[in-house]
Design a protein around this motif. Structure first.
Motif, short mmCIF file in Angstrom:
data_model
loop_
_atom_site.label_atom_id
_atom_site.label_comp_id
_atom_site.label_asym_id
_atom_site.label_seq_id
_atom_site.Cartn_x
_atom_site.Cartn_y
_atom_site.Cartn_z
N LEU A 105 13.61 24.57 64.76
CA LEU A 105 13.20 25.08 66.07
C LEU A 105 12.50 24.01 66.89
CD1 LEU A 105 12.94 27.55 67.97
CD2 LEU A 105 10.77 28.07 66.79
N THR A 106 11.77 23.13 66.22
CA THR A 106 11.06 22.07 66.94
C THR A 106 11.90 20.83 67.18
OG1 THR A 106 10.14 21.06 64.94
CG2 THR A 106 8.87 22.86 65.97
N ARG A 107 13.14 20.83 66.68
CA ARG A 107 14.04 19.69 66.83
C ARG A 107 15.38 20.14 67.42
NH1 ARG A 107 9.95 16.96 66.37
NH2 ARG A 107 9.33 15.97 64.44
N LEU A 108 15.31 20.91 68.48
CA LEU A 108 16.51 21.46 69.11
C LEU A 108 17.38 20.35 69.71
CD1 LEU A 108 14.89 24.53 70.90
CD2 LEU A 108 16.31 24.56 68.83
N ASP A 109 18.68 20.58 69.73
CA ASP A 109 19.64 19.67 70.34
C ASP A 109 19.62 19.91 71.84
OD1 ASP A 109 21.81 18.26 71.27
OD2 ASP A 109 23.23 19.09 69.81
N SER A 110 19.20 18.91 72.59
CA SER A 110 19.09 19.08 74.05
C SER A 110 20.43 19.35 74.71
CB SER A 110 18.42 17.86 74.67
OG SER A 110 19.20 16.70 74.43
N ASP A 111 21.53 18.99 74.06
CA ASP A 111 22.85 19.25 74.62
C ASP A 111 23.38 20.64 74.24
OD1 ASP A 111 22.96 16.73 75.80
OD2 ASP A 111 23.81 15.82 73.96
N ALA A 112 22.65 21.39 73.42
CA ALA A 112 23.12 22.70 72.98
C ALA A 112 22.02 23.76 73.08
CB ALA A 112 23.64 22.60 71.55
N LEU A 116 20.61 28.55 71.54
CA LEU A 116 19.44 29.08 70.87
C LEU A 116 19.40 30.61 70.86
CD1 LEU A 116 16.81 28.61 69.31
CD2 LEU A 116 15.63 28.49 71.54
N PRO A 117 19.51 31.29 72.01
CA PRO A 117 19.45 32.76 71.97
C PRO A 117 20.51 33.40 71.07
CG PRO A 117 19.07 32.00 74.20
CD PRO A 117 19.51 30.80 73.40
N PRO A 118 21.79 32.99 71.13
CA PRO A 118 22.75 33.63 70.23
C PRO A 118 22.48 33.32 68.74
CG PRO A 118 23.90 32.17 71.79
CD PRO A 118 22.45 32.12 72.11
N ILE A 119 21.99 32.13 68.45
CA ILE A 119 21.65 31.80 67.06
C ILE A 119 20.50 32.68 66.58
CG2 ILE A 119 20.65 30.03 65.56
CD1 ILE A 119 22.33 27.97 67.15
N LEU A 120 19.49 32.85 67.42
CA LEU A 120 18.36 33.71 67.06
C LEU A 120 18.80 35.16 66.89
CD1 LEU A 120 15.52 32.31 69.36
CD2 LEU A 120 15.90 31.87 66.92
N THR A 121 19.70 35.60 67.76
CA THR A 121 20.23 36.97 67.65
C THR A 121 20.94 37.16 66.32
OG1 THR A 121 20.43 37.15 70.05
CG2 THR A 121 21.77 38.66 68.73
N LEU A 171 12.87 35.78 70.08
CA LEU A 171 14.06 35.98 70.91
C LEU A 171 13.66 36.28 72.36
CD1 LEU A 171 17.10 35.96 70.88
CD2 LEU A 171 17.08 38.33 70.16
N GLU A 172 12.59 37.04 72.52
CA GLU A 172 12.09 37.33 73.88
C GLU A 172 11.60 36.05 74.56
OE1 GLU A 172 9.22 40.50 74.10
OE2 GLU A 172 10.44 41.79 72.82
N ALA A 173 11.09 35.11 73.79
CA ALA A 173 10.57 33.86 74.34
C ALA A 173 11.63 32.77 74.42
CB ALA A 173 9.40 33.37 73.50
N ALA A 174 12.83 33.02 73.95
CA ALA A 174 13.87 31.98 73.86
C ALA A 174 14.18 31.35 75.21
CB ALA A 174 15.14 32.54 73.22
N GLY A 175 14.26 32.15 76.25
CA GLY A 175 14.54 31.61 77.58
C GLY A 175 13.48 30.62 78.03
N LYS A 176 12.23 30.95 77.78
CA LYS A 176 11.13 30.04 78.14
C LYS A 176 11.18 28.77 77.29
CE LYS A 176 8.01 33.67 79.66
NZ LYS A 176 6.78 34.42 79.39
#
Length: 192
Positions: A105-112, A116-121, A171-176
């Motif tokens: 979560l702290t090393r997200l791919d900036s190009d993808a 994140l939201p669908p993976i969390l779902t 998941l609620e915070a994913a957009g932020k």
């Protein structure tokens, strides 16, 4: 703290001398795989290690019908002392392992970031499925185990319920989070 050592030594202390096959049956009958990290098949190797350490010792042989002769083991005085320490550790030590999820979560791919939201779902769906299956299996086992074992089963359920709550909030915070990753605000960096 070793769960398998605690299980084996406590089984010998409670049941007396036995062979590995009987111990394996005890593990299956007690449903230890439902609330521990013990695999039933691992008891043989662990028994041999405990015997090599002097915590178990050979106590004779047993032969039933046409079955092969089996080596019986029993707990030693040193094994009893080790068991007492394992029981104290098991009840008092807090075991917490970091989940690799947090590092990812702290090393997200900036190009993808949009993934994140669908993976969390999907992860939330998997944990909810695991929780439902755990509850189903535990419910079937509860009538066959004592009260302490019922609470051990419930512990896993509580942990999965906490994971569902965490993932729901995340998941609620994913957009932020995605927005913050795309446009990071300056952060203070504390160096030693």
């Amino acid at each position: 703290m070793s769960s398998i050592r605690l299980f084996i030594l406590s089984s010998f202390a409670e049941l007396g001398p036995m062979h590995g096959h009987r111990l394996r049956l005890v593990a299956e009958q007690n449903h230890v795989h439902l609330w521990t990290d013990i695999t039933v098949g691992a008891v043989y190797g662990a028994m041999k290690r405990l015997a090599a350490e002097g915590l178990l010792r050979e106590a004779g042989q047993e032969r039933e019908g046409n079955r092969p002769t089996r080596q019986l083991y029993e707990i030693t005085e040193e094994g009893g002392a080790a068991l007492a320490a394992l029981r104290r550790e098991g009840l008092s030590d807090v075991w917490f392992k970091y989940d690799p999820f947090d590092l990812a979560l702290t090393r997200l791919d900036s190009d993808a970031l949009e993934t994140l939201p669908p993976i969390l779902t999907e992860r939330l769906t998997q944990v909810r499925t695991l929780l439902a299956e755990t509850k189903r299996v535990n419910e079937g086992a509860r009538e066959y185990v004592g009260l302490a074992k019922q609470w051990a089963l419930r512990h896993t359920e509580y942990r999965l319920e906490a994971e569902v709550a965490y993932l729901t909030d995340l998941l609620e915070a994913a957009g932020k989070i995605v927005s913050d990753e795309r446009h990071p605000s300056p952060r203070k960096v504390k160096l030693r």
